[in-house]
Design an enzyme around this catalytic site. Structure first.
Site, PDB file in Angstrom:
ATOM      1  N   ASP A 193      -7.648   5.400  11.009  1.00  0.00           N
ATOM      2  CA  ASP A 193      -7.474   5.140   9.759  1.00  0.00           C
ATOM      3  C   ASP A 193      -8.265   3.727   9.636  1.00  0.00           C
ATOM      4  O   ASP A 193      -8.134   2.985  10.324  1.00  0.00           O
ATOM      5  CB  ASP A 193      -6.270   4.692   9.167  1.00  0.00           C
ATOM      6  CG  ASP A 193      -5.929   4.143   7.979  1.00  0.00           C
ATOM      7  OD1 ASP A 193      -7.016   4.079   7.221  1.00  0.00           O
ATOM      8  OD2 ASP A 193      -4.559   3.833   7.587  1.00  0.00           O
ATOM      9  N   ASP A 224       0.852  -1.059   0.112  1.00  0.00           N
ATOM     10  CA  ASP A 224       0.135   0.074   0.077  1.00  0.00           C
ATOM     11  C   ASP A 224       0.660   1.129  -0.046  1.00  0.00           C
ATOM     12  O   ASP A 224       1.741   1.420   0.875  1.00  0.00           O
ATOM     13  CB  ASP A 224      -1.014   0.088   1.282  1.00  0.00           C
ATOM     14  CG  ASP A 224      -1.883  -1.056   1.246  1.00  0.00           C
ATOM     15  OD1 ASP A 224      -2.098  -1.865   0.052  1.00  0.00           O
ATOM     16  OD2 ASP A 224      -2.544  -1.233   2.120  1.00  0.00           O
ATOM     17  N   ALA A 272      -8.124  -1.674   6.165  1.00  0.00           N
ATOM     18  CA  ALA A 272      -8.166  -3.179   6.571  1.00  0.00           C
ATOM     19  C   ALA A 272      -9.075  -3.539   8.071  1.00  0.00           C
ATOM     20  O   ALA A 272      -8.977  -4.398   8.640  1.00  0.00           O
ATOM     21  CB  ALA A 272      -6.652  -3.407   7.014  1.00  0.00           C
ATOM     22  N   ALA A 273      -9.933  -2.362   8.577  1.00  0.00           N
ATOM     23  CA  ALA A 273     -10.842  -2.743   9.543  1.00  0.00           C
ATOM     24  C   ALA A 273     -11.729  -3.954   9.108  1.00  0.00           C
ATOM     25  O   ALA A 273     -11.870  -4.963   9.931  1.00  0.00           O
ATOM     26  CB  ALA A 273     -11.737  -1.593   9.945  1.00  0.00           C
ATOM     27  N   GLY A 274     -12.311  -4.141   7.844  1.00  0.00           N
ATOM     28  CA  GLY A 274     -13.084  -5.098   7.429  1.00  0.00           C
ATOM     29  C   GLY A 274     -12.200  -6.195   7.280  1.00  0.00           C
ATOM     30  O   GLY A 274     -12.724  -7.528   7.561  1.00  0.00           O
ATOM     31  N   ASP A 275     -10.961  -6.350   6.694  1.00  0.00           N
ATOM     32  CA  ASP A 275     -10.305  -7.514   6.732  1.00  0.00           C
ATOM     33  C   ASP A 275      -9.797  -8.025   8.007  1.00  0.00           C
ATOM     34  O   ASP A 275      -9.636  -9.082   8.264  1.00  0.00           O
ATOM     35  CB  ASP A 275      -8.741  -6.959   6.196  1.00  0.00           C
ATOM     36  CG  ASP A 275      -8.838  -6.535   4.798  1.00  0.00           C
ATOM     37  OD1 ASP A 275     -10.113  -6.792   4.035  1.00  0.00           O
ATOM     38  OD2 ASP A 275      -8.189  -5.822   4.103  1.00  0.00           O
ATOM     39  N   SER A 327      -1.899  -2.309  11.734  1.00  0.00           N
ATOM     40  CA  SER A 327      -3.127  -1.794  12.574  1.00  0.00           C
ATOM     41  C   SER A 327      -3.617  -3.053  12.811  1.00  0.00           C
ATOM     42  O   SER A 327      -4.794  -2.999  13.836  1.00  0.00           O
ATOM     43  CB  SER A 327      -4.172  -0.810  12.081  1.00  0.00           C
ATOM     44  OG  SER A 327      -4.834  -1.637  10.914  1.00  0.00           O
ATOM     45  N   THR A 340     -21.566  -5.748   7.620  1.00  0.00           N
ATOM     46  CA  THR A 340     -20.810  -4.749   8.417  1.00  0.00           C
ATOM     47  C   THR A 340     -20.957  -3.003   8.079  1.00  0.00           C
ATOM     48  O   THR A 340     -21.253  -2.886   6.856  1.00  0.00           O
ATOM     49  CB  THR A 340     -19.146  -4.970   8.210  1.00  0.00           C
ATOM     50  OG1 THR A 340     -18.755  -4.678   7.070  1.00  0.00           O
ATOM     51  CG2 THR A 340     -18.641  -6.232   8.758  1.00  0.00           C
TER      52      THR A 340
HETATM   53  O1  RIB Z   1      -8.831  -3.556   2.432  1.00  0.00           O
HETATM   54  C1  RIB Z   1      -7.852  -2.867   2.440  1.00  0.00           C
HETATM   55  C2  RIB Z   1      -6.765  -3.215   1.693  1.00  0.00           C
HETATM   56  O2  RIB Z   1      -7.486  -2.867   0.039  1.00  0.00           O
HETATM   57  C3  RIB Z   1      -5.609  -2.446   1.608  1.00  0.00           C
HETATM   58  O3  RIB Z   1      -4.609  -3.164   2.325  1.00  0.00           O
HETATM   59  C4  RIB Z   1      -5.386  -2.561  -0.126  1.00  0.00           C
HETATM   60  O4  RIB Z   1      -4.153  -3.288  -0.459  1.00  0.00           O
HETATM   61  C5  RIB Z   1      -6.474  -3.123  -0.785  1.00  0.00           C
HETATM   62  O5  RIB Z   1      -6.156  -4.341  -1.238  1.00  0.00           O
END
Ligand code: RIB
Length: 309
Positions: free
Chosen positions: A250, A15, A253-256, A295, A224
């Site tokens: 920020d 990123d 990546a919260a969803g991830d 994070s 979500t």
């Molecule tokens: O969900 C966040 C991610 O979306 C970021 O890290 C970026 O690389 C994209 O894949």
């Protein structure tokens, strides 16, 4: 692999992140902060989210099937996954660049992301080998790799009674035949809207969208809703959770983080409501720190946060 594991099949990106006061409008040029390179990619973030949220006494591992490029980023990204506890034996370095995401984050912590798939776009269906599905408790996927690969993995997992959790991001049309191979769909408001054609503005409309998605063939739907929490629907019941109140730095990546932590909980046999509460807390912690993988909280951080809440 001897013990049960989670198999994440998906993207790995570097990123490139710039902070801005407001997101630019079409045709506008803005000055932002210095750019920083931060490991990300929805697949890699979810793998890290799963690995970091495994408790100390739990016999569970996380492996990832993915590609990086032969550029300098490839090694950095793979090393970072290993350092986070992800088994990288199924990650190949393919000729060319690694995936890149261009991200601007505004003063409210909201982001705009453009992904250049590069190596992720070369993750072909043939890369799935039968042994990769041995002892798998759950398969986790997103949509930043070729869709044919996602389809082949979902079908193979379904045929072996392995549950598949899909986070359909970025959103695209999903064929009915494919949806039948999924067990859990985790969508945000915009993905829920895109797939169900229901405008999602609150928990009631999110639940309506969830019912439509369930009628397409997926047993468990989770929508979500950012700081507003989430709604869930499975074959027997439905419910909702409030979002935890935190200071947002920020949201990247919260969803991830949510998907990874949820997968870890479900792989251990935790019931859905408890698993969702744990994943909701993990996602809340993720928004308090800048960047994608830096994070993502550890199990002990999540436990401490839940005990203090
Ligand atoms: O969900 C966040 C991610 O979306 C970021 O890290 C970026 O690389 C994209 O894949």
């Amino acid at each position: 692999m001897m013990h049960k594991h989670i198999l994440v099949v998906g993207s790995i990106n570097m990123d490139i992140v710039v902070q801005v006061l407001e997101q630019p409008k079409a045709g506008e040029t803005l000055l932002g902060s210095d750019a920083v390179n931060i490991p990300g990619g929805k697949g890699a973030n979810q793998a890290v989210g799963a690995a970091r949220s495994i408790g100390p006494e739990v016999d569970l591992a996380v492996a990832m099937l993915a590609n990086v490029g032969t550029d300098g980023n490839g090694k950095i990204l793979k090393d970072n996954l290993e350092a986070s506890g992800v088994d990288t034996r199924y990650i190949d370095a393919v000729e060319g660049s690694s995936g890149i995401a261009l991200i601007t984050v505004d003063q409210r912590g909201e982001n705009m992301i453009v992904v250049s798939p590069s190596a992720n776009g070369k993750l072909s269906p043939e890369r799935l080998k039968t042994e990769m599905l041995e002892d798998v408790a759950i398969v986790v996927m997103q949509l930043e790799i070729p869709f044919e690969t996602v389809e082949v993995v979902a079908k193979a997992a379904f045929e072996r009674n392995i549950p598949v959790l899909l986070n359909p991001a970025p959103a695209r049309e999903l064929p009915n035949e494919f949806l039948k191979h999924l067990s859990i769909l985790v969508v945000n408001e915009s993905e829920a809207e895109f797939l169900s054609q229901v405008k999602v503005t609150d928990k009631q409309s999110a639940l309506k969208a969830a019912h439509i998605l369930q009628s397409m063939g997926v047993e468990t739907i989770i929508v979500t809703l950012g700081s507003d929490g989430l709604v869930w629907l499975d074959k027997d019941a439905s419910g909702s959770l409030e979002g935890f109140k935190v200071d947002v730095v920020d949201t990247t990546a919260a969803g991830d983080t949510f998907c990874g932590a949820l997968a870890t909980q479900l792989a251990q046999g935790t019931n859905l409501e408890e698993a969702l509460n744990f994943a909701n807390a993990a996602a809340a912690l993720a928004v308090t720190v800048q960047g994608a993988q830096p994070s993502i909280p550890s199990f002990s951080k999540i436990e401490d946060f839940l005990n203090a809440s």
